[in-house]
Design a protein around this motif. Sequence first.
Motif, PDB file in Angstrom:
ATOM      1  N   GLY A  51      24.309  55.596  43.086  1.00  0.00           N
ATOM      2  CA  GLY A  51      23.098  55.203  42.376  1.00  0.00           C
ATOM      3  C   GLY A  51      23.438  54.777  40.960  1.00  0.00           C
ATOM      4  N   LEU A  52      22.536  53.997  40.359  1.00  0.00           N
ATOM      5  CA  LEU A  52      22.669  53.641  38.933  1.00  0.00           C
ATOM      6  C   LEU A  52      24.043  53.034  38.650  1.00  0.00           C
ATOM      7  N   ASN A  53      24.338  51.905  39.294  1.00  0.00           N
ATOM      8  CA  ASN A  53      25.660  51.297  39.159  1.00  0.00           C
ATOM      9  C   ASN A  53      25.606  49.875  38.604  1.00  0.00           C
ATOM     10  N   TYR A  54      24.407  49.320  38.412  1.00  0.00           N
ATOM     11  CA  TYR A  54      24.241  48.038  37.725  1.00  0.00           C
ATOM     12  C   TYR A  54      23.627  48.319  36.363  1.00  0.00           C
ATOM     13  N   ALA A  55      24.160  47.691  35.325  1.00  0.00           N
ATOM     14  CA  ALA A  55      23.702  47.974  33.964  1.00  0.00           C
ATOM     15  C   ALA A  55      22.206  47.727  33.803  1.00  0.00           C
ATOM     16  N   ASP A  56      21.666  46.647  34.425  1.00  0.00           N
ATOM     17  CA  ASP A  56      20.244  46.356  34.245  1.00  0.00           C
ATOM     18  C   ASP A  56      19.367  47.399  34.923  1.00  0.00           C
ATOM     19  N   HIS A  57      19.782  47.895  36.087  1.00  0.00           N
ATOM     20  CA  HIS A  57      19.003  48.916  36.780  1.00  0.00           C
ATOM     21  C   HIS A  57      19.063  50.238  36.017  1.00  0.00           C
ATOM     22  N   ILE A  58      20.207  50.567  35.458  1.00  0.00           N
ATOM     23  CA  ILE A  58      20.329  51.781  34.647  1.00  0.00           C
ATOM     24  C   ILE A  58      19.354  51.715  33.479  1.00  0.00           C
ATOM     25  N   ALA A  59      19.274  50.542  32.839  1.00  0.00           N
ATOM     26  CA  ALA A  59      18.373  50.372  31.696  1.00  0.00           C
ATOM     27  C   ALA A  59      16.910  50.529  32.112  1.00  0.00           C
ATOM     28  N   VAL A 103      31.909  41.122  56.720  1.00  0.00           N
ATOM     29  CA  VAL A 103      32.783  40.025  56.301  1.00  0.00           C
ATOM     30  C   VAL A 103      34.030  40.617  55.661  1.00  0.00           C
ATOM     31  N   THR A 104      35.203  40.193  56.108  1.00  0.00           N
ATOM     32  CA  THR A 104      36.460  40.754  55.627  1.00  0.00           C
ATOM     33  C   THR A 104      36.784  40.276  54.217  1.00  0.00           C
ATOM     34  N   PRO A 105      37.609  41.034  53.470  1.00  0.00           N
ATOM     35  CA  PRO A 105      37.867  40.722  52.062  1.00  0.00           C
ATOM     36  C   PRO A 105      38.505  39.362  51.803  1.00  0.00           C
ATOM     37  N   ASP A 106      39.169  38.774  52.792  1.00  0.00           N
ATOM     38  CA  ASP A 106      39.744  37.455  52.569  1.00  0.00           C
ATOM     39  C   ASP A 106      38.677  36.376  52.429  1.00  0.00           C
ATOM     40  N   GLU A 107      37.422  36.693  52.822  1.00  0.00           N
ATOM     41  CA  GLU A 107      36.342  35.718  52.749  1.00  0.00           C
ATOM     42  C   GLU A 107      35.321  36.035  51.668  1.00  0.00           C
ATOM     43  N   LEU A 108      35.389  37.214  51.066  1.00  0.00           N
ATOM     44  CA  LEU A 108      34.372  37.622  50.092  1.00  0.00           C
ATOM     45  C   LEU A 108      35.016  38.487  49.024  1.00  0.00           C
ATOM     46  N   ASP A 109      34.751  38.171  47.753  1.00  0.00           N
ATOM     47  CA  ASP A 109      35.349  38.908  46.640  1.00  0.00           C
ATOM     48  C   ASP A 109      34.259  39.372  45.678  1.00  0.00           C
ATOM     49  N   PRO A 110      33.761  40.601  45.845  1.00  0.00           N
ATOM     50  CA  PRO A 110      32.712  41.088  44.947  1.00  0.00           C
ATOM     51  C   PRO A 110      33.142  41.196  43.490  1.00  0.00           C
ATOM     52  N   VAL A 111      34.434  41.352  43.223  1.00  0.00           N
ATOM     53  CA  VAL A 111      34.898  41.412  41.830  1.00  0.00           C
ATOM     54  C   VAL A 111      34.651  40.074  41.145  1.00  0.00           C
ATOM     55  N   ALA A 112      34.900  38.979  41.855  1.00  0.00           N
ATOM     56  CA  ALA A 112      34.604  37.650  41.319  1.00  0.00           C
ATOM     57  C   ALA A 112      33.101  37.437  41.196  1.00  0.00           C
ATOM     58  N   GLY A 113      32.344  38.134  42.038  1.00  0.00           N
ATOM     59  CA  GLY A 113      30.899  38.088  41.925  1.00  0.00           C
ATOM     60  C   GLY A 113      30.202  37.494  43.123  1.00  0.00           C
ATOM     61  N   ARG A 150      29.520  41.250  39.799  1.00  0.00           N
ATOM     62  CA  ARG A 150      30.391  41.246  38.611  1.00  0.00           C
ATOM     63  C   ARG A 150      29.967  42.306  37.608  1.00  0.00           C
ATOM     64  N   THR A 151      28.690  42.693  37.631  1.00  0.00           N
ATOM     65  CA  THR A 151      28.167  43.616  36.627  1.00  0.00           C
ATOM     66  C   THR A 151      28.170  45.070  37.085  1.00  0.00           C
ATOM     67  N   LEU A 152      28.777  45.353  38.233  1.00  0.00           N
ATOM     68  CA  LEU A 152      28.878  46.739  38.671  1.00  0.00           C
ATOM     69  C   LEU A 152      29.670  47.569  37.658  1.00  0.00           C
ATOM     70  N   VAL A 153      29.188  48.743  37.362  1.00  0.00           N
ATOM     71  CA  VAL A 153      29.937  49.650  36.488  1.00  0.00           C
ATOM     72  C   VAL A 153      31.184  50.156  37.208  1.00  0.00           C
ATOM     73  N   PHE A 154      31.025  50.516  38.489  1.00  0.00           N
ATOM     74  CA  PHE A 154      32.140  50.968  39.328  1.00  0.00           C
ATOM     75  C   PHE A 154      32.191  50.041  40.540  1.00  0.00           C
ATOM     76  N   ASP A 155      33.275  49.263  40.675  1.00  0.00           N
ATOM     77  CA  ASP A 155      33.356  48.329  41.786  1.00  0.00           C
ATOM     78  C   ASP A 155      33.773  49.041  43.070  1.00  0.00           C
ATOM     79  N   ALA A 156      33.907  48.273  44.165  1.00  0.00           N
ATOM     80  CA  ALA A 156      34.142  48.863  45.475  1.00  0.00           C
ATOM     81  C   ALA A 156      35.408  49.709  45.519  1.00  0.00           C
ATOM     82  N   ALA A 157      36.513  49.172  45.005  1.00  0.00           N
ATOM     83  CA  ALA A 157      37.774  49.918  45.046  1.00  0.00           C
ATOM     84  C   ALA A 157      37.688  51.189  44.213  1.00  0.00           C
ATOM     85  N   ALA A 158      37.058  51.101  43.044  1.00  0.00           N
ATOM     86  CA  ALA A 158      36.904  52.288  42.194  1.00  0.00           C
ATOM     87  C   ALA A 158      36.079  53.357  42.894  1.00  0.00           C
TER      88      ALA A 158
END
Length: 274
Positions: A69-77, A176-186, A204-212
């Motif tokens: 929960g509370l992982n996007y800066a705008d939603h936290i605000a 969708v496998t990671p070779d086709e989608l990159d959430p870090v890039a956004g 891109r604005t996640l406080v903690f991304d998937a790997a973290a």
Amino acid sequence: MQLATVAHEGRTTAAVRDGDRWRALPAGDLSALLATTALDRVAGLAGAELPGAVPVLPLPSPRKVVCCGLNYADHIAEMGRELPEHPTLFAKYADTLTGPEDDLVLPKGLDVDWEAELAVVVGAELSGADRDTAARAIAGYTVANDLSVRDWQKRTPQWFQGKAWDRTTPLGPVVVTPDELDPVAGVEVICRVNGVERQRGNTRTLVFDAAALLAYVSAFTTLRPGDIVLTGTPGGVGAGMTPPAYLADGDLVETEIPGIGTLRNRLRLTDSRS
């Protein structure tokens, strides 16, 4: 590569997309497939074509469903909180999951809210993993909506009772496998209610991304293939509006992540859930 659990001729099977067709994989669903098969072997296992196949709930039996929960800066605000030092986590049961076009059936009189999310699917066992190991263990990504019963969620400081109602977390339509989608890039995470856009955020604005998140969770509980981690929702939830706005009987909730697909779920409020 796009993977799914599909309904075909009265049964379900794991499947891989081949152009505009689905081909069968040797398991009844993706939960069973990931439990027994390394991801790099999947493409070579594609079998017969499945004409008319329709994606259903892709992962019906994860051992663990962990949510942030509370992982996007705008939603936290909008919820009036500070940026967290550590992820805010809660768990769901597999019973909370439902298919990409299933109705969401709940009793009347509840404050039901929408929460569009990117979900991460675990592809290898993780225990005490570092970030790089966790990143390599991602099998793929799918779309989720963490439908929340706010009045129950607010009964105590613990969120569990507002988040764990049966069949209220639609998931899919594909992984969708990671070779086709990159959430870090956004990638965009979008929610519409009756055609009106309510949420649009970018991973891109996640406080903690998937790997973290996977690394953090694996520090205290083992993650296994087919487990699911929801990464949080962007701003625009009904509870953050003035005055708050909640879903009504018959409302259509569409949850979209371009590159993965769209969930279409209609809320049905009834006198009983049976």
